[in-house]
Design a protein around this motif. Structure first.
Motif, PDB file in Angstrom:
ATOM      1  N   PRO A 270      11.965   5.826  18.835  1.00  0.00           N
ATOM      2  CA  PRO A 270      13.126   4.981  19.130  1.00  0.00           C
ATOM      3  C   PRO A 270      12.925   3.576  18.549  1.00  0.00           C
ATOM      4  CG  PRO A 270      11.738   5.144  21.079  1.00  0.00           C
ATOM      5  CD  PRO A 270      11.100   6.013  20.017  1.00  0.00           C
ATOM      6  N   VAL A 271      13.193   3.436  17.254  1.00  0.00           N
ATOM      7  CA  VAL A 271      12.917   2.193  16.539  1.00  0.00           C
ATOM      8  C   VAL A 271      14.138   1.801  15.713  1.00  0.00           C
ATOM      9  CG1 VAL A 271      10.434   2.604  16.407  1.00  0.00           C
ATOM     10  CG2 VAL A 271      11.919   3.447  14.583  1.00  0.00           C
ATOM     11  N   SER A 272      14.118   0.551  15.231  1.00  0.00           N
ATOM     12  CA  SER A 272      15.167   0.093  14.319  1.00  0.00           C
ATOM     13  C   SER A 272      14.649  -1.103  13.544  1.00  0.00           C
ATOM     14  CB  SER A 272      16.437  -0.295  15.091  1.00  0.00           C
ATOM     15  OG  SER A 272      16.169  -1.381  15.954  1.00  0.00           O
ATOM     16  N   GLY A 273      15.117  -1.255  12.305  1.00  0.00           N
ATOM     17  CA  GLY A 273      14.793  -2.421  11.502  1.00  0.00           C
ATOM     18  C   GLY A 273      13.352  -2.446  11.019  1.00  0.00           C
ATOM     19  N   ASP A 274      13.077  -3.375  10.123  1.00  0.00           N
ATOM     20  CA  ASP A 274      11.726  -3.550   9.587  1.00  0.00           C
ATOM     21  C   ASP A 274      10.918  -4.565  10.394  1.00  0.00           C
ATOM     22  OD1 ASP A 274      12.135  -1.793   7.382  1.00  0.00           O
ATOM     23  OD2 ASP A 274      13.290  -3.373   6.395  1.00  0.00           O
ATOM     24  N   TYR A 275      11.575  -5.620  10.849  1.00  0.00           N
ATOM     25  CA  TYR A 275      10.945  -6.593  11.739  1.00  0.00           C
ATOM     26  C   TYR A 275      12.006  -7.120  12.687  1.00  0.00           C
ATOM     27  CZ  TYR A 275      12.571  -9.610   7.875  1.00  0.00           C
ATOM     28  OH  TYR A 275      13.312 -10.223   6.885  1.00  0.00           O
ATOM     29  N   ALA A 276      11.564  -7.635  13.844  1.00  0.00           N
ATOM     30  CA  ALA A 276      12.538  -7.988  14.883  1.00  0.00           C
ATOM     31  C   ALA A 276      11.903  -8.967  15.863  1.00  0.00           C
ATOM     32  CB  ALA A 276      13.014  -6.744  15.627  1.00  0.00           C
ATOM     33  N   ALA A 277      12.759  -9.625  16.666  1.00  0.00           N
ATOM     34  CA  ALA A 277      12.313 -10.539  17.713  1.00  0.00           C
ATOM     35  C   ALA A 277      12.796 -10.030  19.063  1.00  0.00           C
ATOM     36  CB  ALA A 277      12.840 -11.945  17.456  1.00  0.00           C
ATOM     37  N   TYR A 278      12.013 -10.300  20.114  1.00  0.00           N
ATOM     38  CA  TYR A 278      12.310  -9.852  21.471  1.00  0.00           C
ATOM     39  C   TYR A 278      12.125 -11.043  22.406  1.00  0.00           C
ATOM     40  CZ  TYR A 278      11.281  -5.556  18.987  1.00  0.00           C
ATOM     41  OH  TYR A 278      11.257  -4.563  18.045  1.00  0.00           O
ATOM     42  N   GLN A 279      13.150 -11.362  23.182  1.00  0.00           N
ATOM     43  CA  GLN A 279      13.099 -12.504  24.083  1.00  0.00           C
ATOM     44  C   GLN A 279      12.728 -12.042  25.482  1.00  0.00           C
ATOM     45  OE1 GLN A 279      13.366 -15.575  22.881  1.00  0.00           O
ATOM     46  NE2 GLN A 279      12.856 -16.428  24.902  1.00  0.00           N
ATOM     47  N   LEU A 280      11.608 -12.523  25.986  1.00  0.00           N
ATOM     48  CA  LEU A 280      11.098 -12.153  27.306  1.00  0.00           C
ATOM     49  C   LEU A 280      11.411 -13.282  28.276  1.00  0.00           C
ATOM     50  CD1 LEU A 280       7.636 -10.774  26.113  1.00  0.00           C
ATOM     51  CD2 LEU A 280       9.845  -9.594  26.200  1.00  0.00           C
ATOM     52  N   GLY A 281      12.671 -13.373  28.666  1.00  0.00           N
ATOM     53  CA  GLY A 281      13.100 -14.464  29.529  1.00  0.00           C
ATOM     54  C   GLY A 281      12.763 -15.810  28.916  1.00  0.00           C
ATOM     55  N   ASP A 282      12.351 -16.762  29.770  1.00  0.00           N
ATOM     56  CA  ASP A 282      11.915 -18.062  29.246  1.00  0.00           C
ATOM     57  C   ASP A 282      10.413 -18.109  29.044  1.00  0.00           C
ATOM     58  OD1 ASP A 282      11.049 -18.093  31.871  1.00  0.00           O
ATOM     59  OD2 ASP A 282      11.710 -20.151  32.270  1.00  0.00           O
ATOM     60  N   LEU A 283       9.753 -16.942  29.202  1.00  0.00           N
ATOM     61  CA  LEU A 283       8.295 -16.903  29.063  1.00  0.00           C
ATOM     62  C   LEU A 283       7.842 -16.813  27.621  1.00  0.00           C
ATOM     63  CD1 LEU A 283       6.540 -14.685  31.763  1.00  0.00           C
ATOM     64  CD2 LEU A 283       6.286 -17.140  31.325  1.00  0.00           C
ATOM     65  N   ALA A 284       8.437 -15.921  26.832  1.00  0.00           N
ATOM     66  CA  ALA A 284       7.896 -15.663  25.500  1.00  0.00           C
ATOM     67  C   ALA A 284       8.957 -15.115  24.561  1.00  0.00           C
ATOM     68  CB  ALA A 284       6.722 -14.683  25.580  1.00  0.00           C
ATOM     69  N   THR A 285       8.781 -15.411  23.290  1.00  0.00           N
ATOM     70  CA  THR A 285       9.471 -14.699  22.218  1.00  0.00           C
ATOM     71  C   THR A 285       8.412 -13.910  21.462  1.00  0.00           C
ATOM     72  OG1 THR A 285      11.009 -16.553  21.993  1.00  0.00           O
ATOM     73  CG2 THR A 285      11.042 -14.867  20.280  1.00  0.00           C
ATOM     74  N   MET A 286       8.615 -12.617  21.330  1.00  0.00           N
ATOM     75  CA  MET A 286       7.673 -11.776  20.602  1.00  0.00           C
ATOM     76  C   MET A 286       8.304 -11.361  19.282  1.00  0.00           C
ATOM     77  SD  MET A 286       5.721  -8.268  21.771  1.00  0.00           S
ATOM     78  CE  MET A 286       7.186  -7.228  21.709  1.00  0.00           C
ATOM     79  N   TYR A 287       7.550 -11.530  18.202  1.00  0.00           N
ATOM     80  CA  TYR A 287       8.017 -11.198  16.860  1.00  0.00           C
ATOM     81  C   TYR A 287       7.257  -9.980  16.355  1.00  0.00           C
ATOM     82  CZ  TYR A 287       9.677 -15.961  17.393  1.00  0.00           C
ATOM     83  OH  TYR A 287      10.287 -17.093  17.887  1.00  0.00           O
ATOM     84  N   ARG A 288       7.978  -8.911  16.101  1.00  0.00           N
ATOM     85  CA  ARG A 288       7.373  -7.713  15.489  1.00  0.00           C
ATOM     86  C   ARG A 288       7.429  -7.877  13.976  1.00  0.00           C
ATOM     87  NH1 ARG A 288      10.100  -3.234  13.641  1.00  0.00           N
ATOM     88  NH2 ARG A 288      11.891  -3.521  15.029  1.00  0.00           N
ATOM     89  N   LEU A 289       6.257  -7.984  13.356  1.00  0.00           N
ATOM     90  CA  LEU A 289       6.180  -8.256  11.922  1.00  0.00           C
ATOM     91  C   LEU A 289       5.967  -6.966  11.127  1.00  0.00           C
ATOM     92  CD1 LEU A 289       3.924 -11.454  11.895  1.00  0.00           C
ATOM     93  CD2 LEU A 289       6.404 -11.275  12.201  1.00  0.00           C
ATOM     94  N   GLU A 290       6.294  -7.029   9.840  1.00  0.00           N
ATOM     95  CA  GLU A 290       6.018  -5.943   8.899  1.00  0.00           C
ATOM     96  C   GLU A 290       5.077  -6.497   7.832  1.00  0.00           C
ATOM     97  OE1 GLU A 290       5.785  -2.849   6.232  1.00  0.00           O
ATOM     98  OE2 GLU A 290       6.279  -4.892   5.668  1.00  0.00           O
ATOM     99  N   THR A 291       3.883  -5.930   7.737  1.00  0.00           N
ATOM    100  CA  THR A 291       2.874  -6.466   6.815  1.00  0.00           C
ATOM    101  C   THR A 291       2.401  -5.447   5.790  1.00  0.00           C
ATOM    102  OG1 THR A 291       0.986  -5.864   8.236  1.00  0.00           O
ATOM    103  CG2 THR A 291       2.035  -8.011   8.641  1.00  0.00           C
ATOM    104  N   ARG A 292       3.133  -4.340   5.598  1.00  0.00           N
ATOM    105  CA  ARG A 292       2.631  -3.266   4.739  1.00  0.00           C
ATOM    106  C   ARG A 292       3.492  -2.994   3.505  1.00  0.00           C
ATOM    107  NH1 ARG A 292      -2.578  -2.034   4.635  1.00  0.00           N
ATOM    108  NH2 ARG A 292      -3.400  -2.180   6.738  1.00  0.00           N
ATOM    109  N   LEU A 293       4.759  -2.673   3.716  1.00  0.00           N
ATOM    110  CA  LEU A 293       5.552  -2.057   2.658  1.00  0.00           C
ATOM    111  C   LEU A 293       6.602  -2.967   2.049  1.00  0.00           C
ATOM    112  CD1 LEU A 293       6.127   1.424   4.342  1.00  0.00           C
ATOM    113  CD2 LEU A 293       4.316   0.766   2.743  1.00  0.00           C
ATOM    114  N   LEU A 294       6.970  -4.049   2.714  1.00  0.00           N
ATOM    115  CA  LEU A 294       8.045  -4.895   2.208  1.00  0.00           C
ATOM    116  C   LEU A 294       7.576  -5.896   1.160  1.00  0.00           C
ATOM    117  CD1 LEU A 294      10.120  -5.735   5.415  1.00  0.00           C
ATOM    118  CD2 LEU A 294      10.554  -3.968   3.687  1.00  0.00           C
TER     119      LEU A 294
END
Length: 542
Positions: A270-294
């Motif tokens: 259950p995935v989408s996109g090559d890289y993305a950001a996720y907002q965890l309330g006011d605690l954190a922003t998590m960035y899923r990076l792509e470091t291989r194929l792009l």
């Protein structure tokens, strides 16, 4: 991963003892029809989540599935319904993006066929919104199905205190079931298919089916939402934009093989996109990076130069100042880097406490310590050739050669650009890293200034340094700490996962260790915990 430039400097395996046997057992049954591989959820946001299942009908034709989402496990309070199609075009995998949900809430979901067949009931959770006191992430990486049991998966699946699973890649391995660290009886019992190296879409699909046939992995997907990314083994070892160290011309066009690996990844998860950001309330922003194929530039290979050099120390110095320092070498590429820099600025500007990078390979610079007799299995005698190889490796390491060209250390200019972007944003940077199979914790520096911390998870089952070094792991860890001043802790021999707890003032990370290679249980055999205070950019003992 296989280190691209260092491991072959030491041709001998310093273990001495052979692999112990896994008791043979009947192969696991492969379901051929119905809901063959359970359910899964992923890519959560505050109001949506992606739901997944796989259904094969009796006539192998496309089937339209009904999805129900409820606030309770008995489905007395259904909040949404939808439909999705499972058919041969997607290897019978079905995805649906369920929207209109409430933030920070647990939901249950199930798929139903027109004939009334029903999937297992899955459980998921949306991301929180607004002020948040705590958030808990379980981090996984590197699950070679032929190297050991998925004991980390079964342990995490049984927990009710985890908000999100983050898998940093090497979810599958493309290698043959007869690779050097494979346990033949384990591969046979788990009925891993196909036997050879993956090259085609059919190959990759079969390998995903093999992995998803594992009960522990099915249960972890059923009970928790995932954020998952590919690393190299979802296509081929040490991949980059134009190829991989484990790809040759005899295996066809790299672009076709890479596309097949990516397509199967997107079908089965259950995935989408090559890289993305996720907002965890006011605690954190998590960035899923792509470091291989792009955008990744091909890894450098200094080994031939080092072998023929009359003065290896000078050769290392020339390499560090020359090819390795090339500012054009990149991992993220300018588009993704600009997206990340802008995202960190926006995150800090809104008052978000932490900025997390969820990505594949180790960012902190690490140098291999001198290999001494304490690294060898007791009683092991080295021949003259192996001793000469070790001597060369030690000279190269003392001259400052990074431990691997496949990590961020093989792309120092790109690493500097990321750390500069984090510093310019005023980010409280935390890097979550995988790939190495061992556990590491480091402070990150930009020049002489603290810039963040890195938490690197050990593998779920893939063998780590213990595959090559049979000496005392505690002694090896001490050597690493003495050689690398920003390294705060490491474990070079055990499998498991880590749990990151975020609060408005601090984070803590706990590494959990389990038997894996020869014992299918989630018996806890060790833990370690470190903390970091907000804005300190350093790790301390818990």
């Amino acid at each position: 991963m296989r280190p691209i430039s260092r491991r072959s400097l030491i041709e001998a395996t310093l273990l001495g003892a052979g692999l112990s046997a896994v008791m043979p057992a009947a192969a696991w049954a492969w379901p051929t029809r119905g809901f063959t591989h359970g359910v899964a959820s992923g890519e959560p946001s505050a109001d949506a989540v992606t739901l997944w299942t796989r259904y094969v009908g009796a006539d192998a034709q496309s089937v339209r599935l009904r999805i129900e989402i409820a606030e309770d496990e008995r489905f007395q309070s259904i909040v949404a319904t939808s439909e999705a199609v499972a058919g041969p075009e997607t290897d019978y995998c079905a995805h649906i993006r369920a929207a209109g949900l409430r933030p920070g809430r647990r939901y249950h979901y199930r798929f139903t066929t027109p004939g009334g067949e029903m999937s297992p009931v899955g459980r998921t959770k949306t991301l929180p919104a607004g002020r948040l006191a705590r958030y808990r992430i379980a981090v996984m990486s590197c699950s070679n199905i032929t190297s050991g049991w998925f004991t980390a998966y079964s342990h995490a699946a049984a927990r009710d205190d985890i908000d999100l699973i983050v898998h940093l890649g090497d979810y599958i391995y493309e290698s043959p079931t007869t690779r050097s660290d494979a346990l033949a009886e384990l591969a046979k019992q788990r009925d891993v298919r196909p036997f050879g190296e993956l090259e085609t879409l059919a190959d990759y699909r079969l390998r995903y089916a093999s992995y998803r046939n594992d009960p522990a992995l099915q249960e972890l997907h059923r009970r928790h939402p995932w954020v998952v990314m590919w690393d190299d083994h979802e296509t081929a070892n040490n991949s980059w934009t134009g190829g991989a160290s484990n790809h040759s011309d005899t295996e066809g066009l790299w672009a076709l093989r890479a596309a097949a690996g990516v397509r199967a990844f997107r079908e089965w998860l259950p995935v989408s996109g090559d890289y993305a950001a996720y907002q965890l309330g006011d605690l954190a922003t998590m960035y899923r990076l792509e470091t291989r194929l792009l955008a990744r530039t091909r890894q450098l290979d200094p080994e031939p130069m080092l072998r023929r050099a009359a003065n290896p120390e000078q050769a290392v110095a020339d390499f560090l100042r020359g090819p390795l320092a090339d500012p054009d070498r990149q991992l993220l590429g300018p588009t993704q880097l600009a997206w990340l820099a802008d995202g960190m600025k926006a995150s800090v500007a809104t008052g978000t406490k932490w900025q997390l990078l969820a990505q594949q390979v180790i960012m902190a610079p690490l140098v291999l310590p001198s290999i001494t007799s304490g690294w060898h299995a007791p009683g092991l005698t080295l021949d003259a050739k192996t001793s000469a190889e070790i001597d060369l490796a030690n000279r190269v390491s003392r001259a400052g050669m990074p431990i691997s060209m496949d990590r961020w250390s093989g792309y120092p200019a790109e690493r500097t650009r990321v750390l500069e972007a984090a510093a310019a944003a005023g980010a409280n940077l935390v890097t979550l890293s995988g790939d190495s199979h061992n556990a590491w914790a480091s402070d990150l520096r930009l020049g002489s200034q603290p810039a963040g911390v890195e938490l690197c998870v050990q593998s779920v089952s893939s063998q780590g340094m213990e595959k090559n070094f049979g000496g005392d792991p505690a002694s090896i860890a001490r050597d690493f700490l003495a050689t690398n001043p920003d390294l705060r802790w490491c474990d070079t021999s055990r499998r498991g996962y880590m749990v990151v707890d975020l609060t408005p003032t601090s984070l803590s990370c706990e590494w959990l260790f389990f038997p894996s290679r020869h014992e299918n249980s989630h018996r806890l055999i060790g833990t370690h915990r470190l903390t970091s205070d907000l804005r300190s950019h350093r790790l301390t003992a818990a």
